[in-house]
Design a protein around this motif. Structure first.
Motif, PDB file in Angstrom:
ATOM      1  N   LYS B 195       1.031  -1.222   0.003  1.00 41.06           N
ATOM      2  CA  LYS B 195      -0.028   0.137   0.176  1.00 41.06           C
ATOM      3  C   LYS B 195       0.798   1.212  -0.239  1.00 41.06           C
ATOM      4  CE  LYS B 195      -4.379  -1.373   0.493  1.00 41.06           C
ATOM      5  NZ  LYS B 195      -5.507  -0.725  -0.382  1.00 41.06           N
ATOM      6  N   VAL B 196       1.865   1.208   0.795  1.00 42.80           N
ATOM      7  CA  VAL B 196       2.802   2.266   0.709  1.00 42.80           C
ATOM      8  C   VAL B 196       3.343   2.700  -0.556  1.00 42.80           C
ATOM      9  CG1 VAL B 196       5.065   3.279   1.695  1.00 42.80           C
ATOM     10  CG2 VAL B 196       3.317   2.276   3.173  1.00 42.80           C
ATOM     11  N   ALA B 197       3.778   1.589  -1.251  1.00 48.09           N
ATOM     12  CA  ALA B 197       4.393   1.694  -2.564  1.00 48.09           C
ATOM     13  C   ALA B 197       3.268   2.389  -3.597  1.00 48.09           C
ATOM     14  CB  ALA B 197       4.824   0.312  -3.144  1.00 48.09           C
ATOM     15  N   MET B 198       1.939   2.066  -3.202  1.00 47.99           N
ATOM     16  CA  MET B 198       0.734   2.477  -3.930  1.00 47.99           C
ATOM     17  C   MET B 198       0.758   3.836  -4.165  1.00 47.99           C
ATOM     18  SD  MET B 198      -2.800   0.862  -4.431  1.00 47.99           S
ATOM     19  CE  MET B 198      -3.299   2.075  -3.132  1.00 47.99           C
ATOM     20  N   TRP B 199       0.474   4.052  -2.367  1.00 42.74           N
ATOM     21  CA  TRP B 199       0.170   5.448  -2.089  1.00 42.74           C
ATOM     22  C   TRP B 199       1.219   6.535  -2.337  1.00 42.74           C
ATOM     23  CZ3 TRP B 199      -0.861   3.098   3.593  1.00 42.74           C
ATOM     24  CH2 TRP B 199      -2.099   2.846   3.526  1.00 42.74           C
ATOM     25  N   GLY B 200       2.324   6.035  -2.453  1.00 43.24           N
ATOM     26  CA  GLY B 200       3.672   6.599  -2.998  1.00 43.24           C
ATOM     27  C   GLY B 200       3.602   7.342  -4.444  1.00 43.24           C
ATOM     28  N   GLU B 201       3.073   6.470  -5.184  1.00 35.31           N
ATOM     29  CA  GLU B 201       3.002   6.807  -6.710  1.00 35.31           C
ATOM     30  C   GLU B 201       2.317   8.182  -6.581  1.00 35.31           C
ATOM     31  OE1 GLU B 201       1.405   3.505  -8.733  1.00 35.31           O
ATOM     32  OE2 GLU B 201       3.002   2.104  -8.080  1.00 35.31           O
ATOM     33  N   SER B 202       1.378   8.604  -6.022  1.00 36.22           N
ATOM     34  CA  SER B 202       0.598   9.731  -6.074  1.00 36.22           C
ATOM     35  C   SER B 202       1.240  10.990  -5.671  1.00 36.22           C
ATOM     36  CB  SER B 202      -0.884   9.626  -5.228  1.00 36.22           C
ATOM     37  OG  SER B 202      -0.433   9.816  -3.915  1.00 36.22           O
ATOM     38  N   HIS B 203       2.520  10.805  -5.219  1.00 31.26           N
ATOM     39  CA  HIS B 203       2.991  12.057  -4.418  1.00 31.26           C
ATOM     40  C   HIS B 203       4.652  11.478  -4.691  1.00 31.26           C
ATOM     41  CE1 HIS B 203       4.040  15.692  -2.447  1.00 31.26           C
ATOM     42  NE2 HIS B 203       4.117  15.360  -1.363  1.00 31.26           N
ATOM     43  N   MET B 204       5.084  11.712  -6.208  1.00 33.02           N
ATOM     44  CA  MET B 204       6.438  11.517  -6.274  1.00 33.02           C
ATOM     45  C   MET B 204       7.425  12.713  -6.459  1.00 33.02           C
ATOM     46  SD  MET B 204       7.188   8.170  -6.770  1.00 33.02           S
ATOM     47  CE  MET B 204       8.880   8.454  -7.646  1.00 33.02           C
ATOM     48  N   GLY B 205       8.620  12.480  -5.819  1.00 38.60           N
ATOM     49  CA  GLY B 205       9.719  13.592  -6.234  1.00 38.60           C
ATOM     50  C   GLY B 205      10.684  13.262  -7.122  1.00 38.60           C
ATOM     51  N   GLU B 206      11.757  13.576  -7.384  1.00 41.10           N
ATOM     52  CA  GLU B 206      12.454  13.178  -8.505  1.00 41.10           C
ATOM     53  C   GLU B 206      12.734  11.860  -8.806  1.00 41.10           C
ATOM     54  OE1 GLU B 206      15.743  15.962  -8.325  1.00 41.10           O
ATOM     55  OE2 GLU B 206      14.636  17.673  -8.467  1.00 41.10           O
ATOM     56  N   ASP B 207      13.550  11.182  -7.829  1.00 39.28           N
ATOM     57  CA  ASP B 207      13.990   9.787  -7.788  1.00 39.28           C
ATOM     58  C   ASP B 207      13.030   8.934  -6.694  1.00 39.28           C
ATOM     59  OD1 ASP B 207      15.887  10.234  -9.570  1.00 39.28           O
ATOM     60  OD2 ASP B 207      17.362  10.931  -8.320  1.00 39.28           O
ATOM     61  N   TYR B 208      12.895   9.510  -5.692  1.00 38.32           N
ATOM     62  CA  TYR B 208      11.965   9.055  -4.538  1.00 38.32           C
ATOM     63  C   TYR B 208      10.632   9.513  -4.299  1.00 38.32           C
ATOM     64  CZ  TYR B 208      15.849   5.985  -3.543  1.00 38.32           C
ATOM     65  OH  TYR B 208      16.958   5.171  -3.567  1.00 38.32           O
ATOM     66  N   SER B 209       9.755   8.740  -3.735  1.00 40.72           N
ATOM     67  CA  SER B 209       8.318   9.329  -3.472  1.00 40.72           C
ATOM     68  C   SER B 209       8.446  10.216  -2.210  1.00 40.72           C
ATOM     69  CB  SER B 209       7.534   8.092  -3.078  1.00 40.72           C
ATOM     70  OG  SER B 209       6.228   8.812  -2.423  1.00 40.72           O
ATOM     71  N   TYR B 210       7.706  11.179  -2.036  1.00 44.95           N
ATOM     72  CA  TYR B 210       7.362  11.819  -0.822  1.00 44.95           C
ATOM     73  C   TYR B 210       6.803  10.780   0.254  1.00 44.95           C
ATOM     74  CZ  TYR B 210       7.767  16.524  -2.874  1.00 44.95           C
ATOM     75  OH  TYR B 210       8.542  17.649  -3.404  1.00 44.95           O
ATOM     76  N   ILE B 211       6.430   9.932  -0.165  1.00 39.32           N
ATOM     77  CA  ILE B 211       5.731   8.944   0.986  1.00 39.32           C
ATOM     78  C   ILE B 211       6.776   7.957   1.390  1.00 39.32           C
ATOM     79  CG2 ILE B 211       3.814   7.494   1.623  1.00 39.32           C
ATOM     80  CD1 ILE B 211       3.094  10.514   0.941  1.00 39.32           C
ATOM     81  N   GLY B 212       7.189   7.680   2.388  1.00 40.60           N
ATOM     82  CA  GLY B 212       8.242   6.619   2.932  1.00 40.60           C
ATOM     83  C   GLY B 212       7.582   5.698   3.775  1.00 40.60           C
ATOM     84  N   ALA B 213       8.388   4.898   4.402  1.00 39.65           N
ATOM     85  CA  ALA B 213       8.027   3.761   5.378  1.00 39.65           C
ATOM     86  C   ALA B 213       8.974   3.848   6.522  1.00 39.65           C
ATOM     87  CB  ALA B 213       7.998   2.501   4.687  1.00 39.65           C
ATOM     88  N   VAL B 214       8.531   3.250   7.710  1.00 45.02           N
ATOM     89  CA  VAL B 214       9.219   3.014   8.798  1.00 45.02           C
ATOM     90  C   VAL B 214       9.608   1.299   8.916  1.00 45.02           C
ATOM     91  CG1 VAL B 214       9.592   3.243  11.364  1.00 45.02           C
ATOM     92  CG2 VAL B 214       8.465   5.029  10.075  1.00 45.02           C
ATOM     93  N   VAL B 215      10.835   1.087   9.102  1.00 47.44           N
ATOM     94  CA  VAL B 215      11.105  -0.140   9.005  1.00 47.44           C
ATOM     95  C   VAL B 215      12.125  -0.326  10.083  1.00 47.44           C
ATOM     96  CG1 VAL B 215      12.066  -2.356   8.060  1.00 47.44           C
ATOM     97  CG2 VAL B 215      10.323  -0.869   6.804  1.00 47.44           C
ATOM     98  N   GLY B 216      12.138  -1.059  11.104  1.00 49.86           N
ATOM     99  CA  GLY B 216      13.098  -1.154  12.192  1.00 49.86           C
ATOM    100  C   GLY B 216      14.367  -1.929  11.806  1.00 49.86           C
ATOM    101  N   ALA B 217      15.659  -1.215  12.287  1.00 50.91           N
ATOM    102  CA  ALA B 217      16.882  -1.719  12.085  1.00 50.91           C
ATOM    103  C   ALA B 217      16.942  -3.056  12.696  1.00 50.91           C
ATOM    104  CB  ALA B 217      17.987  -0.676  12.684  1.00 50.91           C
ATOM    105  N   THR B 218      16.270  -3.326  13.617  1.00 53.79           N
ATOM    106  CA  THR B 218      16.245  -4.729  14.268  1.00 53.79           C
ATOM    107  C   THR B 218      15.743  -5.816  13.610  1.00 53.79           C
ATOM    108  OG1 THR B 218      14.397  -3.938  15.309  1.00 53.79           O
ATOM    109  CG2 THR B 218      16.337  -3.719  16.664  1.00 53.79           C
ATOM    110  N   TYR B 219      15.224  -5.672  12.240  1.00 56.02           N
ATOM    111  CA  TYR B 219      14.394  -6.755  11.431  1.00 56.02           C
ATOM    112  C   TYR B 219      15.071  -6.448   9.943  1.00 56.02           C
ATOM    113  CZ  TYR B 219      11.470  -6.957  15.277  1.00 56.02           C
ATOM    114  OH  TYR B 219      10.888  -7.232  16.764  1.00 56.02           O
ATOM    115  N   PRO B 220      16.685  -6.831   9.894  1.00 54.96           N
ATOM    116  CA  PRO B 220      17.154  -6.696   8.650  1.00 54.96           C
ATOM    117  C   PRO B 220      16.532  -7.534   7.657  1.00 54.96           C
ATOM    118  CG  PRO B 220      18.566  -7.630  10.166  1.00 54.96           C
ATOM    119  CD  PRO B 220      17.561  -7.088  10.975  1.00 54.96           C
TER     120      PRO B 220
END
Lengths: 307, 307
Positions: B195-220
Motif C-alpha cells: 500500500k505504501v508503494a501504491m500511495w507513494g505513486e501519487s506524490h513522487m519527487g525526482e527519484d523517490y516518493s514523498y511517501i516513505g516507510a518506517v522499518v526497524g533496524a532490528t529486522y534486517p
C-alpha cells in the motif's frame, strides 16, 4: 474509573458519550465574535472559541450523560493554543462530574508509549515535583505495535485507576484494509480483541475491566462476535449518527446485563443546531439544541434493547 | 522536501537523522539549573530545559546531518509547555537548514486525520487568516485504519511539498504480534508495504516518493524484502544503536544507488556524554560529545556499504 463509568451509565440510563470534536465551522457566530474580539483571529482566539463552545455544551448536557470524549486532533490543529483548550475542556468536564475519554489514539514503542501514558494519564516528574501535563480518565490507543506499545499505558492506568479503549475494529469505510485480513481464517481484529481480553484481565474493575475496546457502530455483525470475545471489556462505539450507524444495529454491542457498551455521538450532538430537526433553537441557543439531541439519542437508543 | 532530503544526504554523505527524544534525565545539570532558576520546577521549566538541551545538540551537529526527528511524546509528557518546546525545536532546526521529521505516529478516521495533517503539516483557517499550529517537513503515521486514515495526510503533504513515513514494521520486540501475522502466506507488514508503494505513486519527487516507510533496524531480513516491495520509497530506520540494530545489518535497507534509507539514532547521539566512550567530554560539553557521536556513527555506517 470503570466502576464509576458503569455506575453513571446505570444511574442516568444513558450509555452515551458526547464527542467534543469542535471544528471552527461548528462554533456559533456569537462565540467566535467574542473570542476574536478579545484575542483577534489568532490561534489563541480559535482556542478560546472552541473552549467556550464546549463549555456551553457541557453546561447544557452534563446532568444527562456519563462522559465526554474530546478528540485531540480537533484541538491539535490549532497548535499549542488548541491543546490548552483541550486541557481546559477536560478539566471543566471533570469538574462537572463527567468521565473524560481522551480520544488520542496514541501508541508507540515501549519507552515512547510510557511518555504518552505519563503525559495523558499519569504524573511527570520535574525536579522534586510532579505534574499532570494532560489529565484524562480514559485514553484511546492504537495496537499496531503490539504488547510493548500497550503495556506501558496499562501500567500507568493501574496506578491511577484509569482505563483504555484499544482500537479493535474502527468505524471508517477502509478499516477493513488491514483489520479484516484473515489470519488462519480469523480476521486480524479478532486477534486484537483476544489480546484486549487478555490485557484486560490484568486491570479489572468490579464487573468490567478498565481496559476496553473501540468497535465501530458501522460494523454490527463484527460487534456481535467481538462482544463474545471480550465479555468483560467495555466497548466504546463510534460511528452512530453522522457516520451512518443506527440504533437498531447497536444491540450486539451490549451484554445481557444491558451494559458493556458506550455509544459516541459527536456532530449529531454538538452540531445539532445546524440540523433541520433542531433549527428552531437557532444558533444562539446551540447548547439547548445539543441538550435536546442528547434526550432524543437516549430515546433512540432504546431501540437497541427491543428484543 | 524529499528531493531536498536526498540532496542533503548526498552532500553530507550521511544518511543520518538524529532523534531529538529528550528525557529530563538526559539534560545536563547546568541546563536544568538555569531553566529551573528562571521558571521554577514547573512544566514551563521542564519545557525550557529540553528546548535548551536540544538547541545545544542542534548547534553542534547541524552541519553534519541532514535531518532531526523530534519524538513528540517526549514533549507531550510535559503538556502544553512541552509542546511549545517541541514547536521551538522544530522551528530552530529548520532555521539551521535541517529537515524536520515529526515523529508523531498519528492516524485516525478521515476527518480526524485531516485535522492532524492540517495541524502538523498544513495551515489551519482562523477567520480570514491562516496559521501553522505545528510545522514539520515529514510526519510519521500509523496505518491501522487503512487508506482513509492515510490519504488526508497525503493530500496536505502534496499541497505543501511535504512527506510521510508510514509505519510498516516497527523496531520494538513485540512488533510481530500483529505486523507479522500471515495473510494468505504473506506477513501483514508486506501488505502495508504494498500500500505504501501504491500511495507513494501519487506524490513522487525526482527519484523517490514523498511517501516513505518506517522499518526497524532490528529486522534486517524483513528490511531486505521490504526494500524490494517499495523501491521508490525512502525507509526511515529506527532501532540502530541503543535498541540493538548494528551497522552491518543496515545494508538491505539501501538501494543500489546507495540511497533509499535514513538511519535514526536518538539516545546514542543526544545522550552520548553519559556513555563511557564519550565521558571524557563531561556533562558541560554534552553537545561536543553528541557531535563526536555523529562523526562516529557516520564512520560506523560505512560498514553497511561494504560488499
Amino acid at each position: 474509573m470503570i466502576n464509576e463509568l458503569v455506575k453513571k451509565i446505570k444511574q442516568l440510563d444513558a450509555p452515551i458519550v458526547v464527542g467534543l470534536d469542535p471544528m471552527l465551522d461548528y462554533v456559533p457566530e456569537q462565540i467566535k465574535k467574542a473570542a476574536f474580539d478579545e484575542f483577534g483571529e489568532t490561534l489563541k482566539g480559535a482556542g478560546e472559541a472552541i473552549w467556550q463552545y464546549n463549555k456551553g455544551i457541557i453546561d447544557s448536557t452534563y446532568d444527562l450523560i456519563p462522559a465526554v470524549k474530546p478528540q485531540i486532533a480537533m484541538y491539535e490543529q490549532f497548535g499549542v493554543e488548541g491543546l490548552a483548550a483541550f486541557n481546559k475542556t477536560c478539566e471543566y468536564a471533570k469538574s462537572k462530574g463527567l468521565v473524560v475519554i481522551g480520544d488520542i489514539k496514541r501508541g508507540d514503542i515501549g519507552s515512547t508509549s510510557s511518555a504518552y501514558a505519563v503525559g495523558h494519564a499519569g504524573q511527570v516528574q520535574v525536579g522534586s515535583k510532579k505534574y499532570r501535563g494532560f489529565d484524562e480518565d480514559f485514553l484511546t490507543v492504537n495496537p499496531y505495535l503490539g504488547s510493548d506499545g500497550i503495556l506501558p499505558f496499562i501500567d500507568v492506568c493501574r496506578e491511577e485507576n484509569k482505563g483504555l479503549f484499544i482500537l479493535v475494529k474502527t468505524s471508517n469505510p477502509s478499516s477493513g484494509e488491514f483489520q479484516d485480513q484473515l489470519v488462519d481464517g480469523k480476521p486480524l481484529y479478532e486477534l486484537v480483541a483476544e489480546k484486549v481480553a487478555m490485557w484486560g484481565e490484568s486491570h479489572m474493575g468490579e464487573d468490567y475491566s478498565y481496559i476496553g475496546a473501540v468497535v465501530g457502530a458501522t460494523y454490527p455483525k463484527m460487534g456481535e462476535i467481538l462482544r463474545k470475545i471480550m465479555p468483560k471489556n467495555f466497548i466504546l462505539v463510534p460511528g452512530y449518527g453522522a457516520q451512518g450507524g443506527k440504533a437498531e444495529d447497536l444491540a450486539p454491542f451490549f451484554n445481557e446485563d444491558g451494559l458493556g457498551a458506550i455509544i459516541n455521538s459527536s456532530r449529531g450532538i454538538i452540531c445539532a443546531y445546524k440540523q433541520d430537526q433542531y433549527s428552531k433553537f437557532g444558533e444562539e441557543n446551540y447548547a439547548d439544541a445539543s441538550r435536546q439531541a442528547v434526550l432524543d439519542m437516549k430515546e433512540d437508543l432504546k431501540k437497541a434493547f427491543v428484543k
